[in-house]
Every structure is written in structure tokens, then in C-alpha cells.
Design a protein around this motif. Structure first.
Motif, PDB file in Angstrom:
ATOM      1  N   VAL A 267       0.825  -1.207   0.000  1.00  0.00           N
ATOM      2  CA  VAL A 267       0.000   0.000   0.000  1.00  0.00           C
ATOM      3  C   VAL A 267       0.858   1.256   0.000  1.00  0.00           C
ATOM      4  O   VAL A 267       0.572   2.216  -0.729  1.00  0.00           O
ATOM      5  CB  VAL A 267      -0.961   0.010   1.209  1.00  0.00           C
ATOM      6  N   SER A 268       1.927   1.274   0.802  1.00  0.00           N
ATOM      7  CA  SER A 268       2.666   2.526   1.019  1.00  0.00           C
ATOM      8  C   SER A 268       3.317   3.043  -0.256  1.00  0.00           C
ATOM      9  O   SER A 268       3.287   4.257  -0.526  1.00  0.00           O
ATOM     10  CB  SER A 268       3.720   2.340   2.121  1.00  0.00           C
ATOM     11  N   ILE A 269       3.918   2.170  -1.068  1.00  0.00           N
ATOM     12  CA  ILE A 269       4.557   2.629  -2.309  1.00  0.00           C
ATOM     13  C   ILE A 269       3.500   3.161  -3.270  1.00  0.00           C
ATOM     14  O   ILE A 269       3.666   4.217  -3.891  1.00  0.00           O
ATOM     15  CB  ILE A 269       5.372   1.489  -2.947  1.00  0.00           C
ATOM     16  N   ALA A 270       2.381   2.425  -3.385  1.00  0.00           N
ATOM     17  CA  ALA A 270       1.285   2.887  -4.240  1.00  0.00           C
ATOM     18  C   ALA A 270       0.716   4.201  -3.710  1.00  0.00           C
ATOM     19  O   ALA A 270       0.357   5.100  -4.492  1.00  0.00           O
ATOM     20  CB  ALA A 270       0.191   1.821  -4.307  1.00  0.00           C
ATOM     21  N   PHE A 271       0.650   4.337  -2.382  1.00  0.00           N
ATOM     22  CA  PHE A 271       0.130   5.572  -1.778  1.00  0.00           C
ATOM     23  C   PHE A 271       1.002   6.772  -2.138  1.00  0.00           C
ATOM     24  O   PHE A 271       0.493   7.845  -2.480  1.00  0.00           O
ATOM     25  CB  PHE A 271       0.058   5.406  -0.256  1.00  0.00           C
ATOM     26  N   LEU A 272       2.335   6.589  -2.064  1.00  0.00           N
ATOM     27  CA  LEU A 272       3.237   7.688  -2.407  1.00  0.00           C
ATOM     28  C   LEU A 272       3.073   8.109  -3.869  1.00  0.00           C
ATOM     29  O   LEU A 272       3.101   9.293  -4.198  1.00  0.00           O
ATOM     30  CB  LEU A 272       4.686   7.271  -2.136  1.00  0.00           C
ATOM     31  N   LYS A 273       2.884   7.123  -4.761  1.00  0.00           N
ATOM     32  CA  LYS A 273       2.675   7.447  -6.176  1.00  0.00           C
ATOM     33  C   LYS A 273       1.367   8.211  -6.360  1.00  0.00           C
ATOM     34  O   LYS A 273       1.304   9.190  -7.110  1.00  0.00           O
ATOM     35  CB  LYS A 273       2.645   6.159  -7.011  1.00  0.00           C
ATOM     36  N   MET A 274       0.332   7.765  -5.654  1.00  0.00           N
ATOM     37  CA  MET A 274      -0.952   8.453  -5.749  1.00  0.00           C
ATOM     38  C   MET A 274      -0.848   9.863  -5.169  1.00  0.00           C
ATOM     39  O   MET A 274      -1.362  10.833  -5.763  1.00  0.00           O
ATOM     40  CB  MET A 274      -2.025   7.648  -4.998  1.00  0.00           C
ATOM     41  N   LEU A 275      -0.182   9.993  -4.037  1.00  0.00           N
ATOM     42  CA  LEU A 275      -0.041  11.295  -3.389  1.00  0.00           C
ATOM     43  C   LEU A 275       0.734  12.258  -4.286  1.00  0.00           C
ATOM     44  O   LEU A 275       0.396  13.448  -4.388  1.00  0.00           O
ATOM     45  CB  LEU A 275       0.678  11.115  -2.051  1.00  0.00           C
ATOM     46  N   ASN A 276       1.754  11.751  -4.965  1.00  0.00           N
ATOM     47  CA  ASN A 276       2.528  12.581  -5.895  1.00  0.00           C
ATOM     48  C   ASN A 276       1.629  13.124  -7.002  1.00  0.00           C
ATOM     49  O   ASN A 276       1.706  14.301  -7.372  1.00  0.00           O
ATOM     50  CB  ASN A 276       3.668  11.755  -6.483  1.00  0.00           C
ATOM     51  N   GLN A 277       0.736  12.262  -7.538  1.00  0.00           N
ATOM     52  CA  GLN A 277      -0.194  12.719  -8.577  1.00  0.00           C
ATOM     53  C   GLN A 277      -1.143  13.778  -8.021  1.00  0.00           C
ATOM     54  O   GLN A 277      -1.464  14.759  -8.701  1.00  0.00           O
ATOM     55  CB  GLN A 277      -0.995  11.536  -9.124  1.00  0.00           C
ATOM     56  N   MET A 278      -1.613  13.558  -6.782  1.00  0.00           N
ATOM     57  CA  MET A 278      -2.533  14.541  -6.180  1.00  0.00           C
ATOM     58  C   MET A 278      -1.861  15.903  -6.018  1.00  0.00           C
ATOM     59  O   MET A 278      -2.439  16.943  -6.349  1.00  0.00           O
ATOM     60  CB  MET A 278      -2.984  14.048  -4.801  1.00  0.00           C
ATOM     61  N   LEU A 279      -0.628  15.902  -5.526  1.00  0.00           N
ATOM     62  CA  LEU A 279       0.086  17.165  -5.318  1.00  0.00           C
ATOM     63  C   LEU A 279       0.396  17.826  -6.658  1.00  0.00           C
ATOM     64  O   LEU A 279       0.305  19.053  -6.794  1.00  0.00           O
ATOM     65  CB  LEU A 279       1.380  16.907  -4.535  1.00  0.00           C
TER      66      LEU A 279
END
Length: 1186
Positions: free
Chosen positions: A1032-1044
Motif C-alpha cells: 500500500v505505502s509505495i502505491a500511496f506515495l505514487k498516488m499522493l505525488n499525482q494529487m500534489l
């Protein structure tokens, strides 16, 4: 042509048989486009891209007419004239000429050179230009071979001018005083040179030879010399080098076409010499199939040259080739005609040359060649040569062909023999008197199947045998074939329905159709044709299980079909065919029950304990299916199966297990087949209520089932084992109806629960499935013990990350056990689902929804999650229908949230399964599922029609609906958790559509600070809960990067030191010391995105980035520098403008992959410019280092 709907006689709304839309064209519809393409050649010939586009488009247009080339005929002339106009123009560039000939070749290929070359101009004025153009070509240029090919064909047509070629020469002396070469010599030299090339123009050169050498003026001067040259070429080459193979090919091809088109009187004197050369060359032993084929083709042409060109007066004739002539003849006169005695006497007046015997010998040898093209050519040769022989010699040839049908011969000989018989029959050379010998051989050929290693050969033989039957239907009067109708019809039906190869089934169906139409004597022909047409026989399962039953309802075919299955199919090498055959026998039993009981079953029983493994396997399954079918028939007449089957057969069925056990046939590879087959027999005998209660054989059967579970079998075979156990318990372990045998109940339950703790994977799987298949009365009073055993095994193995398949089967077993016991709110937890055990049951299933075990096969935990979803649905619907009051709201909420999470994840199959289960529970009305959170809001998102219309497998459809669950507080956390994995995944389509849906949702709430704050809190909770979970955490960071990057939290950036940003930064710091490169790179991207927030947080972010500039991994240092550079370009207000240029220069010019000491100096300089304290190196104490 394709008929419009009104003309085809079936309206759009009409039900009944489906109409198959065929691609039948009505005409050349691309005429105007083709004209434009040909006109554009003048402009595009020097542009590579334009030339390629025009060529490809022309190819696409022409290739549409490959199967109906005659539609081009009205248009070929103007197309040809347009191209030849370009070719004849003196100003045309060479590239334009070559392109024109390429287009000509495409047309020629589609229409066929024999037809197309007739359209080429062949006047006297064309000879010299074509010759001159051909002389300028480079035979070695691989790009322009189409030009040479078409010029050779064109030259072949110009050779047909009816004037001596010497008249074209005029004054051979040219202006320079040199003597020009005569036209005849030039053409001959060109033909010879192109016979030796290695590309397609060689084929056109052989056509040129056949047209040129047969001219009256040429054959007088050049024929002998050309044949000498050809024989010398053949003698001096071998088939060891590729160059020699091409030379041989050209020489043989030219001789074959020459003897095909030349006059017999001109060529007869040369035939013996050529025959002798071929015998010395021994082409039949060549390794090249094409050379062997050309050898056979040339030999048959030589044979036809030796024989006078006449039709055999003795041949069998059926009617006339003309339909009008046939219709005009009266019924009495439309019978087969034969020769008059006088004609036959005339026929016998000449002697047959000795060479003909050699020719026939070579052709018969060609029938046994290993390549189909050679056998087919030899078969046609046999037909042609036999047609010129006297009746007695022809009959000897037929006898020699029939010798191919010996079981000492290979499948090649059988195939060649079938092709030859079809040719002989088609030409009327197989007299009706020979049918008595031929038909039995053809019937054998229709079922020819020889095992070779792990497979078999013979499909080509069966296909050719169908061709023979097809040709006989057209060749003979119905009265000639009438004695053999039963044999041929039954054999064709059997092949059409039971053959393993789809091409053979379709060939048999076509042959049957031809016989029905032309003979009219096949029993129930039209009825069978509608059931077994081309499309119906395409599906093997349908043929065995449905079509065969319909055909067997006609008594003429019933026993033949049953006998074929018994003799040929239940011992087939392919296990699928054996199993289908036994099911077909089950379905055919009602058509002939007495025959099955008195003849077939006694015939199968010895095979069931025989030595042949495949025969034994098929016979055991067949005995099981037939017995069960007889039992079901007995129910209709109130007769027990023991009254239908003889007592000897009952005893033999009972003794099969003991016999196999005594012979140790449950061991080794054979045991893998015998165990499931025997379990199938146990199941069917138990279902058939055989009188074996209290018989010792029951303990033997139980031992086999238990031993198979312990030893382990493949997943597919385990189904047979558990089905046998279920049937055995149902029939033989009831002390009285609904009451178990206490001893057997204790033994089996304790034994299988113990098996759940085995160290063998398959034993665990088998034990779990065995518990799940137990009948309800065997579970009674043991429910708690069984559920605890299954749950414990799941919990322990999930914690260890092992035995994934056993967890999957245990979850299935939990559901199977649960649905077999009553549901009662105040019932006993040992006998029913009640308020005491429902929470534990749901807890066990819900825990499996979080099984994300991975191994070398990938996400194997998905198998467990899928089984858990199915089990939850089954149990929930059962409880909701019987005692909904025992379903606590918190369990229902947890279940629906977990399903929503799974429906938002990245694997299409499991997302679809979760979505379907979610909608099934949501829309269930009988029974309605209670306590579903926010049910009305869910129904507005997922209306009733989505249950059928929504394709969960398609990310473009699924995520639009899933993202709407983010608006519902109760589902937001789990939905976001599932979306995190999808948005941060690696599958392009999943990432694209899940991101699109997520960002659409964020845009809608962007201006609502309260809603966005709640979403941010949920986002942080997901991050916090899965900080140590890399999935989850690696996918979360990728998603968060897209959000930012998409400025999804822009409303927060206006407030200094917003709590969301501070919490996010604190959580991201945890990853700074990670060793995973992908995690660190994602973390760097997030840090750079966080720089957009105002306040002290910027200094903290810069501090983290500057520390990463001195990371121990060089690639991380380089990535950090690159991303910082881009960040400062994007957010130019982050640092003081006075030092911005210095910072950017330092970031870009420094080699951040060099040693740490150098890099640290540059990093510290950056710290000073950015106003960030220099990071201090921390020295680990000795106990920390350890």
C-alpha cells in the motif's frame, strides 16, 4: 451476393434459426478509389512513404477479392491499360515502372496468372519492347522481382503471335557493324537464365518455356537442344546446396509445363531419355518436398505422353456434365452408360509402352510420400494415367492402390490411397464392381487413428476418406451405392459427431450433405443435416453430448454410434475424449437400454480391469455412467438397478476396486488416472443405490478415498474424490434417514480435521474439501469442531504465508458446511448457525479478505479473497432468509466495506467478482440483507440495472461508480484504500481510469474546505495504518505525488503550516532511511510536491531533500538533484531570487554520483544559500552498530 433482409425471407424480429452473415461480395465496389490510386502513381513514385501507403491500400482492396476474384473481371482491362500506359511511356522513371509492375503483380496474384496473362497485349509490336525491357533488368535485384515476373508472363503471351520469329529480325546487322542476336535466341537465352534464379520469376520462366518451345518454328530449331540442356542441368546438380535446388526446381518445372502444353507427337521421341534421366536422379529419395513433387508431376506427364490421348470407353459415366442436358434426358435414359463392345475392341488395338509400368510404379510410390503435396500430385497422376489405360490394366492399378490400405503401411500410404480413390471415382475409373472392395476400406479410413507416442496420427487420412465419400456421391447413381448406404451413412455420421479434429468433423458433415443431396438414400438425411451442419459440429462438447443424442434417436444409427464409442473412443489417448465418450454413453443409454445392459456393460467390465491404462480408465468411467443412466431409467418404471443389470455384472462392478488394488494399479502414473476414475465409479454406484450396504467393499472404497486425499491429486481430480465421498456418505453411512452412523461420523470428522494440520499442501486441501462435502446429517453435532478446525488452519497458515491453496479450499468448505446446517437464533452452536457462532464465522471469513500473500506466482492471496467473497455472499443470503435477526450491524458494515475495497482494487477479475457480490447483496430482495450502511445512497449510485449492465472488468466503467463511494463517510476509508492500490499501480489502463475518477471527485470537493479536510484526514489514516505495508505505502506515495502535482489540495496551501501538510511530512520522514529505491524515489517526488505549502514546512521539506542529496545510494542523490531542479523551476518563490541562479547552476553542474566527501561539500553550500542548517553526521555507538 448477400441478400438484404427483405429478400432473404426473414424479418429482423423473426425468431428461429440464426442467420449467419457471410462476407459474400456483390461486385467490385472500390472501382473509383482504385482508379484514383492508379492515377496517383505518377505523383507518388519517388516518395517512399506515399508509395508504401498506396501499395498497402491497393493490397487491402485486392485481397478482399481473393475468394471471389471473378468479380474483378469487368474491371481488369481498364486497370491494366492504365498501368501499361505508364510502362510504355518513354519518360517514365525506373522507379515508376517498377511500381507499376508491382501493382500488376498484385492484380495477377489475386486473379491468377492463367487468367490474367490472357489480358496482356500480344501483338507483334509488343515483342521487341518487352524483350528490351526484360534485358535491362537485373536478375539479382531483390526489390524489383515483380517487374521481372510480369515481363516474363507478358513475353509468354507475345510468343503466341502466329508469325515466324525470324520475320521480326529484319536486318540483324546494326549500325555499328556488330550483328544483333536473333529474337528466337534472345528469348531462349532469357528463359534459360531465369530458370536458374532463386526467386518467383523462375515460375514465370517455366510458363514462358511452355509457350515458347511449343511454337512450330521454335520446336524445329530449339526443342532438342533445350531438352538436352535441361537433362544436362538435371544430371549435373544435386539437392545438397540451395543454389542447386533452385536450378533443379527450374529445370523440372519447365519440363513439366512443356510436356503439359506440348503436342504428344513432338515430345514422344524425347520422353524415354527424360524418363531414364529421372530414374538415375532418384528424385523420390530427395530431402526436398518440392523436388519430389515436381518429379512426380513430370513423371505423370511423361506417362500421358507415352499413352495415346483418348478417354477410356469403359469408364463409368453418370449423366452429363451439363445440367440442361441432364434435365432434358428422360428418367429411363439417365442411367450409367458403358462402352459398346466395338469401341472396347478398338481401344485394345494398340500396345502399352513398357515405360508406362515404370511411370505407374513411381506414382504409386509417390502416394506413400511423407509430404501431402507429393501425395496429392501422385493421386492426380494416377487418375490421369489410368484414364488412358485398357480396362484390365486399369483394374490392376486400382488393385495396387487398394494395397495402400494395409495396416503394415503408414498413415501416409492410407492418405495417398484415399486421394487416389477419390480421383479415380471422380473420373469414373472406379467401376461399381469394385465398390464392394473399396467401401470397407473407406469405412476403416474414416476411423483411422494410430497412436504415436503421446498423441496420434490419422486426421489427414480421415479427412481424405471424407473426400472420397464426397466424390462417390457425385460419381455414382443411387442404385450403385444403395448396398453400401448403411455403412457409409453410419461412418460419416460417427466421424461428423465423434472425431477429435474439427476439420474432419466438418469434412464428414459436408460429405454427408453431398450424399443426401445427390443420392437421396441416406436415412433421415435432412433431419441429421440440420442438427449436424458445418457450425453445429464445430463445438466438440455439443457434438458428444447433444447432437449425438438426437442422431441416435434414429434406430439406423444407434448401435453403430454406441459400438464406435466402445471400440474406438473410451480407450482414446486423449483423456478429454475418453471422458466425453463416457458422458455420451450416459446420454445414449435411454436410446438402447437393453443393449447397454446385456451387451455393452458385460463387454466393458473385462476392459475395466485389463492391462491397457487408457482402456481401463475409459471403461471404468463408462461402467459408472451407464450404470447410473440405467438406474435413472429404472426409477421411471419402479425397477431397481439390480433388476436391470445381471447379477454377474453387479458382482463384477463390486470387484473392480479389489482387482485394481491386488494388481497395485493405484500406484505411479497409472494411479493418477485410476484413482479419480474409481472415485467416479464409487459416486455413480452410490447414487445408483447399489445393494452393497454393510458389504466389505464399502470399507475398501472409503480407504481409496482417504488414501487419495492423503496422497494428494490435482485440483480437477479432487472434485471427483469429494463427490464420491459425499455420495458414499449419503447412501451407506445413514443408520436411519437423517441420522448418521455414529462410528463413521466420529472417524471421518476427526480424521479430516487432523488432515488440516498436515505438512502436505494437497492433504490439507483434500481434507478441507472433504469436510465441506459431508452431508448435513454427518455435520450435525460436529459443526463447532469442524468450523474451529478450518478457522484455525486458515489463521495459522495466513500468519506464516504458506499453504495458500489450502486456505482457499478451507474458506469454501466453511461456506459449504454453513449452508447445510439450519439457521436458528437460539440453536446449539454445535448443530446450527446461531447468535453464538455467527460472529466467529463472519470474523473468520472477513479476516481472509485481507489475505495478500504473494509468492513467485504473484498475488496468490487473491484466490483466498475470491473464495471469501463468495462464501460471505452465500452465508449472508442464507442467514438473511432464515434468521436475519442474528446478523449484527457491525458485521454487515464490515462486510460491505471490505467488498467495496476489493471492488476498487487493481486486478480485473477479482474487482469484477467483488463488484458483482456487492451488487448481489445490495439488490437482494428475496431475502433482503439487513443493516446495509447508507443503503439508499448506495441504491442511487448503483441502480438496479447496473447489476446486469455494469462491466466490472472494464476499468473505464467500474471506477466511475466506485469513486462515488468516496462521498459516503462509512465507505470512504475502505474505498480509498482500494483506490490507492489501483491509482499507484503499474497497469496503464487501470492507473488511467482510476486516477481520472479520483481526481474528478477531488475537483468536485476542492472548494468545500470541510469535505476536503475530512478526505485529507481519511487519506492520512490510510497512510498511517499502512506505513509498514509496502503493497500500500509505495502505491500511496505514487498516488499522493499525482494529487500534489494536480494541485488537489490548493485550498490548504493558502494557510501557513497547515496540519495536513505537517502530518504528511512527518509520515513521509519515516521512509528516508528505507532501502527500497522505488519507495525512495516516490518519497522524493512527494517532498518536492509538499514545497507548495506555505510556512515553516518549506524549510523542513528542503532539509529532508538536502539530506537525501548525501544519501548512500548515488542514484538517489542524482534523482534528488534532478527533482529539486524541476521543483525550483516550478515554484520560483521558494528561495531568495539573488541566489536562485547559483543554486540552479550547482544542482545541474555537480556530479551527484561522485564520492560522498565531494558531494557533501556541494550540499553544504546549498544549505548555506537556502538558509537551512547543515545536517550533522551521527556517529553510531558500538552497541548501536551491533
Amino acid at each position: 451476393m448477400a441478400l438484404p433482409e427483405a429478400e432473404s425471407g426473414c424479418s429482423a424480429g423473426e425468431s428461429g434459426e440464426s442467420i449467419v452473415n457471410t462476407c459474400v461480395l456483390g461486385g467490385f465496389s472500390e472501382s473509383s478509389e482504385t482508379r484514383d490510386l492508379l492515377s496517383s502513381l505518377l505523383e507518388v513514385h519517388d516518395e517512399i512513404v506515399a508509395v508504401e501507403f498506396a501499395t498497402q491500400r491497393f493490397l487491402v482492396i485486392m485481397n478482399r477479392y481473393q475468394e471471389q476474384p471473378h468479380l474483378l473481371d469487368p474491371h481488369l482491362e481498364w486497370m491494366l491499360n492504365m498501368i501499361l500506359e505508364i510502362v510504355r511511356c518513354e519518360n517514365s522513371a525506373p522507379s515508376l515502372v517498377h511500381l507499376s509492375f508491382k501493382f500488376l503483380y498484385i492484380m495477377c496474384k489475386v486473379r491468377g496468372y492463367k487468367i490474367f496473362m490472357q489480358l496482356l497485349p500480344h501483338e507483334v509490336a509488343d515483342v521487341q519492347p518487352v524483350l528490351d525491357l526484360l534485358s535491362k533488368q537485373d536478375p539479382k535485384d531483390s526489390e524489383t522481382w515483380e517487374t521481372r515476373y510480369m515481363l516474363l508472363l507478358w513475353l509468354s503471351m507475345t510468343c503466341l503471335i502466329p508469325f515466324d520469329l525470324y520475320r521480326l529480325d529484319g536486318h540483324l546487322e546494326s549500325e555499328g557493324g556488330t550483328v544483333r542476336e536473333p529474337t528466337m535466341d534472345r528469348i531462349l537465352a532469357i528463359a534459360k537464365s531465369y530458370l536458374l534464379v532463386s526467386d518467383t520469376p523462375r515460375d514465370a520462366a517455366s510458363v514462358l518455356v511452355s509457350k515458347f518451345m511449343t511454337r512450330p518454328d521454335v520446336k524445329q530449331k530449339c526443342l532438342g537442344d533445350f531438352l538436352d540442356w535441361s537433362l544436362t542441368t538435371i544430371s549435373q546438380t544435386n539437392d545438397q546446396s540451395m543454389k542447386d535446388i533452385m536450378v533443379l526446381d527450374g529445370a523440372l518445372q519447365s519440363l513439366a509445363t512443356l510436356f503439359k502444353h506440348g503436342k504428344r507427337d513432338d515430345l514422344l521421341e524425347y520422353a524415354p531419355a527424360i524418363m531414364k534421366c529421372l530414374e538415375q536422379k532418384q528424385l523420390s529419395e530427395s530431402s526436398q518436398a518440392m523436388l519430389r513433387k515436381l518429379g512426380v508431376k513430370l513423371i505423370q506427364r511423361l506417362g500421358l505422353t507415352f499413352l495415346k490421348p483418348r478417354l477410356a470407353a469403359w469408364r463409368y459415366q453418370r449423366g452429363s456434365r451439363s445440367l440442361a442436358a441432364n434435365l432434358s434426358m428422360s428418367q429411363s435414359s439417365s442411367v450409367a452408360t458403358a462402352a459398346t463392345p466395338g469401341a472396347e475392341d478398338t481401344e485394345e488395338d494398340y500396345d502399352i509402352p513398357e515405360e508406362v509400368e515404370t511411370v505407374i510404379e513411381h506414382l504409386l510410390l509417390g502416394l506413400k510420400d511423407k509430404e501431402t503435396i507429393v501425395r496429392w500430385s501422385a493421386a492426380k497422376g494416377i487418375g490421369r494415367v489410368t484414364g488412358r489405360l485398357p480396362k484390365e490394366l486399369a483394374d490392376e492399378v486400382v488393385a495396387s492402390v487398394l494395397d495402400c490400405f494395409s495396416f503394415q503401411e503408414t498413415d501416409n500410404a492410407w492418405h495417398g490411397g484415399c486421394l487416389a480413390l477419390a480421383e479415380l471415382g471422380r473420373r469414373g475409373l472406379l467401376l461399381p464392381s469394385r465398390l464392394a472392395d473399396v467401401v470397407p476400406l473407406i469405412v476403416k479410413s474414416l476411423s483411422y487413428d494410430e497412436k504415436r507416442g503421446a498423441c496420434s496420427v490419422g486426421s489427414n487420412v480421415r479427412d481424405a476418406a471424407c473426400y472420397v465419400c464426397w466424390s462417390f456421391a457425385r460419381a455414382y447413381e443411387p442404385k450403385e451405392l444403395e448396398p453400401f448406404v448403411t455403412q457409409i451413412a453410419s461412418s460419416l455420421v460417427i466421424t461428423a459427431v465423434f472425431d477429435r479434429n474439427v476439420n474432419c468433423r466438418r469434412a464428414a458433415s459436408a460429405a454427408f450433405q453431398e450424399n443426401v443431396g445427390r443420392q437421396g438414400t441416406f436415412p433421415h438425411g435432412i433431419d441429421i443435416l440440420t442438427a449436424a451442419d458445418y457450425y453445429a459440429v464445430g463445438n466438440l462438447n455439443n457434438c458428444y453430448l447433444n447432437t449425438s443424442v438426437y442422431i441416435a434417436s434414429f434406430p439406423e444409427y444407434t448401435k453403430a454410434m454406441i459400438d464406435h464409442l466402445i471400440e474406438k473412443k473410451i480407450n482414446h489417448w486423449d483423456g478429454v475424449i475418453r471422458e466425453l465418450s463416457t458422458k455420451a454413453l450416459h446420454n445414449l443409454t435411454p436410446q438402447a437400454p437393453d443393449y447397454m445392459a446385456t451387451t455393452v456393460l458385460p463387454q466393458l467390465l473385462p476392459v475395466a480391469v485389463g492391462f491397457d491404462l487408457h482402456g481401463r480408465h475409459g471403461a471404468i468411467l463408462a461402467c459408472a455412467e451407464i450404470t447410473h443412466a440405467l438406474y435413472k431409467l429404472g426409477l421411471q418404471t419402479n425397477r431397481a438397478v439390480g433388476d436391470i443389470i445381471s447379477s454377474e455384472c453387479v458382482d463384477a462392478l463390486k470387484n473392480i476396486h479389489q482387482t485394481l488394488s491386488d494388481k497395485k494399479q493405484y500406484r505411479g502414473y497409472g494411479g493418477e488416472l485410476m484413482r479419480p476414475a474409481m472415485c467416479g465409479l464409487i459416486e455413480k454406484l452410490s447414487l445408483s443405490k447399489m445393494p452393497f450396504k454393510k458389504d466389505p467393499v464399502i470399507s475398501g472404497w472409503q480407504w481409496l478415498i482417504d488414501d487419495t486425499i492423503k496422497s494428494g491429486v490435482k485440483d480437477g481430480n479432487m472434485d471427483a474424490v469429494v463427490s464420491a465421498l459425499s455420495a458414499l456418505c449419503e447412501e451407506f453411512y445413514q443408520a436411519e434417514p437423517g441420522k448418521p452412523d455414529p462410528h463413521m461420523q466420529d472417524v471421518l470428522v476427526s480424521q479430516y480435521i487432523e488432515g488440516l494440520n498436515s505438512h502436505q499442501m494437497f492433504t490439507r486441501c483434500g481434507s478441507a474439501l472433504a469436510l465441506g462435502c459431508l452431508p448435513g446429517f454427518m455435520i450435525n453435532s460436529k459443526l463447532k469442531q469442524i468450523l474451529e478446525g478450518l478457522t484455525q488452519m486458515c489463521t495459522v497458515s495466513q500468519k506464516e504465508g504458506t499453504f495458500t491453496e489450502s486456505r482457499r479450499d478451507a474458506i469454501r468448505a466453511i461456506a459449504q458446511v454453513s449452508v447445510k446446517v439450519p439457521v436458528c437464533a437460539h440453536g446449539s452452536p454445535d448443530s446450527a448457525l446461531c447468535s453464538e457462532n455467527i460472529a466467529d464465522l463472519y470474523g473468520s471469513l472477513l479476516n481472509r479478505m485481507n489475505d495478500y500473500t504473494t509468492d513467485s506466482r504473484g498475488d496468490v492471496g487473491a484466490w483466498v479473497r475470491e473464495a471469501a467473497m463468495t462464501s460471505l455472499m452465500e452465508v449472508t443470503l442464507l442467514v438473511a432468509s432464515s434468521a436475519p435477526e442474528i446478523l449484527p450491524p457491525d458485521l454487515v458494515k464490515c462486510m460491505m466495506c471490505c467488498l467495496a475495497q476489493q471492488a476498487a482494487e487493481k486486478i480485473d477479475r477479482y474487482r469484477a467478482h467483488a463488484g458483482n457480490v456487492f451488487l448481489r447483496l445490495l439488490h437482494s430482495t428475496e431475502p433482503p440483507v439487513p443493516h446495509i450502511p447508507q443503503q439508499q445512497e448506495l441504491l442511487s449510485i448503483f441502480p438496479a440495472e447496473t447489476a446486469t449492465s455494469l462491466n466490472w472488468n472494464a476499468p473505464s466503467q467500474a471506477f466511475k461508480y466506485i469513486a462515488q463511494l468516496l462521498t459516503l463517510p462509512q465507505y470512504q476509508y475502505h474505498t480509498l484504500l482500494g483506490l490507492t492500490v489501483s491509482v499507484g499501480g503499474i497497469t496503464e489502463s487501470t492507473v488511467h481510469f482510476s486516477s481520472l475518477s479520483l481526481f474528478d471527485h477531488l475537483r468536485r470537493i476542492q472548494d468545500d474546505r470541510a469535505t476536503l479536510t475530512q478526505f485529507g484526514d481519511t487519506l492520512l489514516r490510510v497512510f498511517r495504518d499502512n506505513l509498514r505495508n509496502d503493497r500500500v505505502s509505495i502505491a500511496f506515495l505514487k498516488m499522493l505525488n499525482q494529487m500534489l502535482a494536480n494541485s488537489c489540495f490548493e485550498i490548504f496551501t493558502t494557510q501557513e503550516n497547515h496540519p495536513f501538510c505537517l502530518d504528511l511530512l512527518a509520515l513521509c520522514k519515516e521512509f528516508r532511511k528505507a532501502k527500497d529505491i522505488s519507495k525512495l524515489r516516490s518519497c522524493i517526488s512527494v517532498f518536492c510536491g509538499l514545497i507548495q505549502f506555505q510556512g515553516d514546512v518549506r524549510k523542513k521539506v528542503l532539509s529532508q531533500l538536502l539530506m537525501l542529496l548525501c544519501h548512500s545510494f548515488p542514484v538517489i542523490r542524482k534523482t534528488t538533484a534532478g527533482q529539486m531542479y524541476e521543483m525550483l523551476l516550478t515554484y520560483d518563490d521558494v528561495i531568495d531570487p539573488e541566489v536562485l541562479d547559483d543554486v540552479m547552476t550547482l544542482l545541474s553542474d555537480t556530479n551527484w554520483e561522485s564520492d560522498l566527501a565531494t558531494v557533501r561539500t556541494q550540499r553544504n553550500q546549498l544549505c548555506d544559500w537556502l538558509g537551512v542548517p547543515r545536517p550533522q553526521a551521527v556517529t553510531k555507538s558500538p552497541h548501536q552498530v551491533s
